[in-house]
Write a protein that holds these residues in place. Structure first.
Motif, short mmCIF file in Angstrom:
data_model
loop_
_atom_site.label_atom_id
_atom_site.label_comp_id
_atom_site.label_asym_id
_atom_site.label_seq_id
_atom_site.Cartn_x
_atom_site.Cartn_y
_atom_site.Cartn_z
N ILE A 21 -22.03 15.08 4.23
CA ILE A 21 -20.75 15.57 4.76
C ILE A 21 -20.27 14.52 5.76
O ILE A 21 -21.02 14.10 6.64
N ARG A 22 -19.02 14.12 5.60
CA ARG A 22 -18.44 13.16 6.53
C ARG A 22 -17.42 13.89 7.40
O ARG A 22 -16.55 14.57 6.88
N THR A 23 -17.57 13.72 8.69
CA THR A 23 -16.58 14.23 9.63
C THR A 23 -15.82 13.02 10.15
O THR A 23 -16.01 11.90 9.67
N GLU A 24 -15.02 13.22 11.15
CA GLU A 24 -14.23 12.11 11.67
C GLU A 24 -15.10 10.97 12.20
O GLU A 24 -14.80 9.80 11.99
N ARG A 25 -16.22 11.31 12.85
CA ARG A 25 -17.05 10.27 13.47
C ARG A 25 -18.50 10.25 13.02
O ARG A 25 -19.27 9.40 13.46
N LEU A 26 -18.90 11.18 12.17
CA LEU A 26 -20.30 11.33 11.81
C LEU A 26 -20.49 11.42 10.30
O LEU A 26 -19.58 11.82 9.57
N VAL A 27 -21.69 11.09 9.89
CA VAL A 27 -22.14 11.39 8.53
C VAL A 27 -23.32 12.33 8.69
O VAL A 27 -24.26 12.06 9.44
N LEU A 28 -23.25 13.46 8.01
CA LEU A 28 -24.37 14.40 7.95
C LEU A 28 -24.94 14.26 6.55
O LEU A 28 -24.25 14.53 5.57
N ARG A 29 -26.17 13.80 6.46
CA ARG A 29 -26.79 13.64 5.14
C ARG A 29 -28.12 14.37 5.13
O ARG A 29 -28.79 14.49 6.15
N ARG A 30 -28.46 14.86 3.95
CA ARG A 30 -29.73 15.58 3.83
C ARG A 30 -30.87 14.71 4.34
O ARG A 30 -30.90 13.51 4.10
N VAL A 31 -31.81 15.36 4.99
CA VAL A 31 -32.97 14.62 5.47
C VAL A 31 -33.80 14.15 4.29
O VAL A 31 -33.83 14.79 3.24
N GLY A 32 -34.46 13.03 4.48
CA GLY A 32 -35.32 12.47 3.45
C GLY A 32 -36.59 11.92 4.06
O GLY A 32 -36.74 11.90 5.29
N GLY A 122 -19.20 14.85 22.38
CA GLY A 122 -18.59 15.76 21.41
C GLY A 122 -19.23 15.74 20.05
O GLY A 122 -18.71 16.37 19.11
N TYR A 123 -20.36 15.06 19.89
CA TYR A 123 -21.02 15.02 18.58
C TYR A 123 -21.61 16.36 18.19
O TYR A 123 -21.57 16.75 17.02
N ALA A 124 -22.19 17.09 19.15
CA ALA A 124 -22.80 18.39 18.83
C ALA A 124 -21.76 19.36 18.28
O ALA A 124 -21.97 19.94 17.21
N PRO A 125 -20.61 19.56 18.97
CA PRO A 125 -19.61 20.46 18.38
C PRO A 125 -19.06 19.96 17.05
O PRO A 125 -18.78 20.75 16.16
N GLU A 126 -18.93 18.64 16.90
CA GLU A 126 -18.41 18.10 15.64
C GLU A 126 -19.37 18.38 14.49
O GLU A 126 -18.96 18.82 13.41
N MET A 127 -20.67 18.14 14.72
CA MET A 127 -21.67 18.44 13.69
C MET A 127 -21.71 19.93 13.41
O MET A 127 -21.71 20.36 12.26
N ALA A 128 -21.74 20.73 14.48
CA ALA A 128 -21.84 22.18 14.33
C ALA A 128 -20.62 22.75 13.61
O ALA A 128 -20.75 23.61 12.74
N ARG A 129 -19.45 22.26 13.95
CA ARG A 129 -18.21 22.72 13.31
C ARG A 129 -18.25 22.43 11.82
O ARG A 129 -17.88 23.27 10.99
N ALA A 130 -18.73 21.24 11.45
CA ALA A 130 -18.83 20.88 10.03
C ALA A 130 -19.81 21.78 9.31
O ALA A 130 -19.55 22.23 8.18
N ALA A 131 -20.94 22.08 9.94
CA ALA A 131 -21.93 22.96 9.32
C ALA A 131 -21.39 24.38 9.14
O ALA A 131 -21.58 24.99 8.08
N VAL A 132 -20.70 24.88 10.15
CA VAL A 132 -20.13 26.23 10.07
C VAL A 132 -19.06 26.29 9.00
O VAL A 132 -19.01 27.23 8.21
N GLU A 133 -18.21 25.28 8.94
CA GLU A 133 -17.14 25.25 7.93
C GLU A 133 -17.75 25.16 6.53
O GLU A 133 -17.29 25.81 5.60
N TRP A 134 -18.78 24.33 6.36
CA TRP A 134 -19.44 24.23 5.06
C TRP A 134 -20.00 25.60 4.67
O TRP A 134 -19.84 26.06 3.54
N ALA A 135 -20.67 26.27 5.60
CA ALA A 135 -21.26 27.58 5.32
C ALA A 135 -20.18 28.61 4.98
O ALA A 135 -20.35 29.43 4.09
N ARG A 136 -19.06 28.56 5.70
CA ARG A 136 -17.97 29.50 5.44
C ARG A 136 -17.45 29.35 4.01
O ARG A 136 -17.18 30.33 3.33
#
Length: 190
Positions: A21-32, A122-136
């Protein structure tokens, strides 16, 4: 009436693929398996485990935890992402969702850990917002909750920024916790 031309700014770059998942400033990728060194660095830092009542894990415990995070994606379709700065490739933390039963209700618990030097940006809210939106979008039948240590004020502020409110307290195997839920969200049965 303003015209809606797309998703909010913070979600414009977000993809729905749980692999990344790419947000404005972060990439969230599955752990490996290649994330073990970063996971040890993040989870063994006393500052990141300050509010974790179970304390900091050993290297072997971190390896087991990483394996469980990977298995959770395979078996449950949700899990934790490595939180990465795309311009450098640095893993600055880990976060995501896992199934959690709360008072007999199946929920998704949102949690994260970031390296201390990256806090306050602001990375924590950005990551968390992306996770919540994905779950929604992807798991609308599972409400998202945030369970925090009673003394973890920064995580409680992130929960508030995301529209979550303190709705109760409880006790887990690790000790007392506070439970936060989004306001106005009604759980749907599976």
């Amino acid at each position: 009436m303003p015209e809606i031309v797309g998703p909010p700014r913070y979600l414009r770059h977000m993809t729905s693929n749980p692999e990344e998942i790419r947000t404005e400033r972060l990439v969230l990728r599955r752990v490996g398996p290649g994330d073990l060194r970063a996971a040890i660095a993040v989870l063994s830092d006393p500052e990141t485990s300050h509010h974790d009542q179970s304390g900091k894990p050993s290297a072997a415990e971190t390896a087991d935890l990483l394996a469980r995070w990977r298995a959770h994606w395979v078996h449950e379709g949700v899990g934790y992402w490595a939180v990465v700065l795309p311009e450098t490739g640095e893993v600055i933390g880990f976060g995501g969702l896992h199934h959690h039963e709360l008072d007999g209700e199946r929920t998704l618990n949102l949690s994260y850990r970031l390296r201390p030097r990256h806090r306050g940006r602001g990375y924590a809210p950005e990551m968390a917002r992306a996770a919540v939106e994905w779950a929604r979008r992807e798991r609308p039948h599972r409400p998202v909750v945030i369970i925090t240590d009673p003394g973890d004020k920064p995580s409680q502020r992130v929960a508030e920024k995301l529209g979550f409110a303190h709705v109760g307290a409880g006790v887990t195997a690790e000790g007392p916790v506070l439970v936060h839920r989004r306001q106005g969200v009604v759980a749907m049965t599976a």
